[in-house]
Design a protein around this motif. Structure first.
Motif, PDB file in Angstrom:
ATOM      1  N   PHE A  88       0.838  -1.208   0.000  1.00  0.00           N
ATOM      2  CA  PHE A  88       0.000   0.000   0.000  1.00  0.00           C
ATOM      3  C   PHE A  88       0.871   1.256   0.000  1.00  0.00           C
ATOM      4  CE2 PHE A  88      -2.447   3.293   2.292  1.00  0.00           C
ATOM      5  CZ  PHE A  88      -3.564   3.360   1.476  1.00  0.00           C
ATOM      6  N   LEU A  89       1.862   1.273   0.875  1.00  0.00           N
ATOM      7  CA  LEU A  89       2.776   2.418   0.940  1.00  0.00           C
ATOM      8  C   LEU A  89       3.435   2.646  -0.424  1.00  0.00           C
ATOM      9  CD1 LEU A  89       4.496   4.562   2.456  1.00  0.00           C
ATOM     10  CD2 LEU A  89       5.993   2.714   3.214  1.00  0.00           C
ATOM     11  N   SER A  90       3.891   1.550  -1.036  1.00  0.00           N
ATOM     12  CA  SER A  90       4.552   1.672  -2.346  1.00  0.00           C
ATOM     13  C   SER A  90       3.583   2.212  -3.390  1.00  0.00           C
ATOM     14  CB  SER A  90       5.094   0.314  -2.802  1.00  0.00           C
ATOM     15  OG  SER A  90       5.929  -0.227  -1.806  1.00  0.00           O
ATOM     16  N   GLU A  91       2.368   1.670  -3.369  1.00  0.00           N
ATOM     17  CA  GLU A  91       1.345   2.104  -4.323  1.00  0.00           C
ATOM     18  C   GLU A  91       1.079   3.619  -4.180  1.00  0.00           C
ATOM     19  OE1 GLU A  91      -0.167   0.056  -6.503  1.00  0.00           O
ATOM     20  OE2 GLU A  91      -1.717   1.423  -7.244  1.00  0.00           O
ATOM     21  N   VAL A  92       0.972   4.060  -2.946  1.00  0.00           N
ATOM     22  CA  VAL A  92       0.676   5.482  -2.698  1.00  0.00           C
ATOM     23  C   VAL A  92       1.828   6.363  -3.167  1.00  0.00           C
ATOM     24  CG1 VAL A  92       0.331   7.220  -0.888  1.00  0.00           C
ATOM     25  CG2 VAL A  92      -0.925   5.073  -0.788  1.00  0.00           C
ATOM     26  N   VAL A  93       3.047   6.025  -2.769  1.00  0.00           N
ATOM     27  CA  VAL A  93       4.165   6.936  -3.089  1.00  0.00           C
ATOM     28  C   VAL A  93       4.483   6.936  -4.587  1.00  0.00           C
ATOM     29  CG1 VAL A  93       5.163   6.897  -0.783  1.00  0.00           C
ATOM     30  CG2 VAL A  93       5.976   5.244  -2.478  1.00  0.00           C
ATOM     31  N   GLU A  94       4.268   5.794  -5.267  1.00  0.00           N
ATOM     32  CA  GLU A  94       4.476   5.777  -6.718  1.00  0.00           C
ATOM     33  C   GLU A  94       3.422   6.645  -7.400  1.00  0.00           C
ATOM     34  OE1 GLU A  94       7.023   4.593  -8.157  1.00  0.00           O
ATOM     35  OE2 GLU A  94       7.836   3.028  -6.855  1.00  0.00           O
ATOM     36  N   ARG A  95       2.175   6.499  -6.966  1.00  0.00           N
ATOM     37  CA  ARG A  95       1.099   7.293  -7.576  1.00  0.00           C
ATOM     38  C   ARG A  95       1.264   8.784  -7.297  1.00  0.00           C
ATOM     39  NH1 ARG A  95      -3.941   5.345  -9.150  1.00  0.00           N
ATOM     40  NH2 ARG A  95      -4.142   3.075  -9.188  1.00  0.00           N
TER      41      ARG A  95
ATOM     42  N   PRO B 248      13.473   1.686  -2.516  1.00  0.00           N
ATOM     43  CA  PRO B 248      14.551   2.259  -1.700  1.00  0.00           C
ATOM     44  C   PRO B 248      14.935   3.680  -2.118  1.00  0.00           C
ATOM     45  CG  PRO B 248      15.410   0.566  -3.178  1.00  0.00           C
ATOM     46  CD  PRO B 248      13.929   0.509  -3.278  1.00  0.00           C
ATOM     47  N   ASP B 249      14.762   3.977  -3.399  1.00  0.00           N
ATOM     48  CA  ASP B 249      15.202   5.298  -3.867  1.00  0.00           C
ATOM     49  C   ASP B 249      14.211   6.405  -3.500  1.00  0.00           C
ATOM     50  OD1 ASP B 249      13.444   3.970  -5.485  1.00  0.00           O
ATOM     51  OD2 ASP B 249      14.149   4.926  -7.329  1.00  0.00           O
ATOM     52  N   ARG B 250      13.117   6.047  -2.859  1.00  0.00           N
ATOM     53  CA  ARG B 250      12.170   7.082  -2.447  1.00  0.00           C
ATOM     54  C   ARG B 250      12.318   7.441  -0.964  1.00  0.00           C
ATOM     55  NH1 ARG B 250       8.305   8.727  -5.932  1.00  0.00           N
ATOM     56  NH2 ARG B 250       8.175   7.486  -7.838  1.00  0.00           N
ATOM     57  N   VAL B 251      13.216   6.745  -0.272  1.00  0.00           N
ATOM     58  CA  VAL B 251      13.350   7.031   1.163  1.00  0.00           C
ATOM     59  C   VAL B 251      14.125   8.343   1.334  1.00  0.00           C
ATOM     60  CG1 VAL B 251      14.250   6.231   3.382  1.00  0.00           C
ATOM     61  CG2 VAL B 251      13.240   4.602   1.769  1.00  0.00           C
TER      62      VAL B 251
END
Ligand SMILES: [Fe+2]
Lengths: 291, 314
Positions: free
Chosen positions: A164-171, A203-206
């Motif tokens: 979910f976290l990945s989905e949100v930050v990618e969107r 990892p590159d979004r942290v």
């Protein structure tokens, strides 16, 4: 990787949360601290001492804003008056990036003042991402969203929390404030592998990491922020920075707050892991790959 | 449910989240479960508002795990919701707590928060409607409702004085050219004018001093001398006082003022011209006295422009 577009290409080291019991010490002794994280809401006031103290801190230190009431995941629309106040503070602090939580906490304008867990669904991810984009466009500052600790899960969830976290930050195309203590707490409360979580997020979004202490009860773990950081959390931290690169790290200590020096000393323990991660990253980049 | 603003929950929790309305329905459901008052022994209320068992309703949207039922998981949030808010009120209303005693105060706070949950992003505003609630439901504070109301108003004024807005201060030069018949002065937004039937300013200070002593004692020695903590602060006797709660040099102050001075300030706050405000004080007041008051108030920085204009043309 540590300096990235989610933390405005800064390269901040280890910081601590700015808390009232430490004001006098900080203003008098002016200790060396790489940066302070402030709770935005504490300074979204119209006048008086809080802003006066903040201005003095801003003269001496780098400050990053961390919010607790944006509620990106709430079905309520962002409140314009709230955003205006927040933007005024962003201008005052010149925060390079701003963080708040991937959670909800109000509905119909009634506030729980808590960080409540999201239902992990695609429709909620889409809505939440839209709200993050809207807030970022209004505030004109990069945003990192933080994973919260939780004690309950919803039947309607369609995926894991890290999916979910990945989905949100990618969107939303935003950053992550990875709270490794929250991951650890939730992993115990919901029976998942905390390493699978860390490995599951981009990892590159942290853009920033939180560490903190927690309290164990018989049937669950509570995210109390009133202790030193526990060993398994430091280990998870080491794993996170090995994966994402060394990035801005902050210790949260919010309750039963000891002396400034004790809190700072605890935060600086992160250095023990940072050295190792830097060496590993260097080796990975510098040494030729084996065939 | 009485929570103003919070709309009724759906009959059943959504089985799937497809739309924003579904998300809102789920969030309403959980919020209703959280803001429902706990029982006397801090358990979840046994029944949902439609009479179904609470555990059954909560299990509609929250999953159990291998250690906790859905209700037990929700209870972690509910307890933390209630105590977070209760603690915040305790912090902002030590005088009211001292006045009512622990048991009564706790019941008042719970009833207040049940009727008026937080409507602000910050807990700073949590006590804003406490005076109104005390007026509306006197049974929580009886037989001391009058003095409780005075204390609650005084304590809320302190919150306002602590971090309320300060507008640019008017100087004598700013107003020199405007005749009193046209001059309207604004009062600083952080300032409160309180006409009280009990001298609760002294009372609240005494309670705070006692509590500070109590904290010192408990910090110094674990089971230390209890003399300080047992000391009772006497409830104030009825006497009308006029108090201005304000801030000077970033610190809170309470200033008792003469009844005539208070009338002038109230008239100014209501938008009267300087000439009419002074007249409101009555004929018994000497002009030198009024001049002296204004000199002090100017020095304290109490006056500011009224909504962008100095003289009234309204
Ligand atoms: Fe955190």
């Amino acid at each position: 990787m540590p300096a990235n577009r989610f933390n405005a290409f800064t390269d901040y080291g280890i910081g601590i949360g700015l808390r009232v019991p430490h004001y006098a010490h900080i203003l008098e002794k002016k200790p060396v601290v790489d940066w302070f994280e402030i709770i935005s809401e504490n300074f979204m006031v119209d006048g008086g001492r809080p802003l006066h103290v903040l201005d003095q801190i801003l003269e001496q230190y780098r400050v990053v804003q961390h919010g607790v009431s944006m509620y990106f995941g709430s079905a309520d629309k962002p409140d314009r008056a709230h955003l205006r106040k927040l933007k005024a503070l962003v201008r005052r602090t010149k925060t390079p990036w701003l963080s708040d939580h991937l959670c909800w906490g109000s509905v119909d304008g009634t506030f729980t003042h808590d960080l409540l867990p999201m239902p992990y669904t695609f429709s909620a991810a889409k809505r939440t991402a839209e709200k993050i984009r809207y807030v970022r466009d209004y505030l004109e500052v990069p945003i990192c969203v933080e994973n919260v600790s939780s004690y309950a899960e919803f039947h309607v969830s369609e995926m894991t929390e890290w999916e979910f976290l990945s989905e949100v930050v990618e969107r939303a195309d935003c950053g992550i404030l990875l709270d490794v203590n929250n991951i650890y707490v939730s992993s115990k409360n919901h029976n998942f592998d905390p390493y699978a979580y860390v490995n599951g997020v981009p990892p590159d979004r942290v853009g920033q990491i939180h560490v903190a202490g927690h309290t164990k009860f018989e049937k669950y773990i509570l995210d109390t922020h009133d202790h030193p950081v526990l060993d398994p959390v430091w280990k998870l931290y080491a794993h996170a920075i090995a994966r994402s690169g060394v990035t801005a790290t902050l210790l949260e200590w919010d309750d039963r707050i000891p002396s400034f020096n004790e809190v700072h000393h605890e935060a600086l323990k992160a250095n023990e892991f940072i050295g190792g991660a830097r060496a590993a990253n260097f080796a990975r980049r510098a040494l030729p790959k084996k065939r | 449910m009485k929570a103003p603003g919070l709309r009724p929950p759906p009959k059943h929790a959504p089985k799937k989240l497809r739309t924003e309305a579904d998300l809102r329905a789920l969030q309403r459901m959980m919020t209703h479960a959280l803001v429902q008052p706990l029982t006397a022994d801090d358990e979840l209320a046994p029944r949902w508002h439609d009479g179904r068992p609470m555990a059954e309703v909560v299990a509609e949207f929250i999953k159990p795990n291998d250690r906790l039922t859905a209700g037990e998981r929700l209870k972690i949030y509910s307890i933390s919701y209630w105590y977070r808010l209760i603690d915040a009120v305790y912090e902002d209303a030590p005088g009211l707590r001292g006045l009512l005693g622990e048991k009564k105060f706790s019941a008042l706070v719970r009833a207040y928060l049940a009727k008026y949950p937080s409507r602000s992003f910050t807990m700073r505003n949590l006590c804003a409607r406490l005076p109104q609630f005390i007026r509306e439901e006197p049974r929580w504070t009886a037989p001391h409702t009058g003095v409780a109301l005075a204390v609650a108003r005084f304590e809320w004024a302190q919150t306002v004085a602590f971090d309320g807005e300060a507008r640019p201060v008017l100087t004598p030069d700013d107003v020199a050219d405007v005749p009193p018949a046209r001059l309207r002065l604004g009062l600083q937004p952080y300032l409160s004018l309180l006409a009280l039937d009990w001298p609760v300013d002294d009372y609240v200070i005494a309670v705070k001093e006692r509590d500070a002593l109590r904290n010192d004692a408990s910090n110094a020695i674990d089971r230390g001398p209890r003399a300080a903590s047992r000391k009772k602060v006497r409830r104030p006797r009825r006497r009308r006082v006029f108090v201005v709660v304000h801030r000077y040099d970033l610190r809170l102050f309470y200033k008792r003022v003469d009844p005539a001075a208070f009338q002038i300030l109230e008239a100014l706050a209501a938008g009267r011209t300087l000439a009419r405000a002074v007249a409101a004080a009555g004929r018994g007041v000497q002009p030198e006295q009024v001049r002296e008051w204004f000199a002090t108030w100017m020095e304290l920085g109490w006056f500011c422009k009224r909504a962008g204009r100095l003289s009234g043309r309204s």
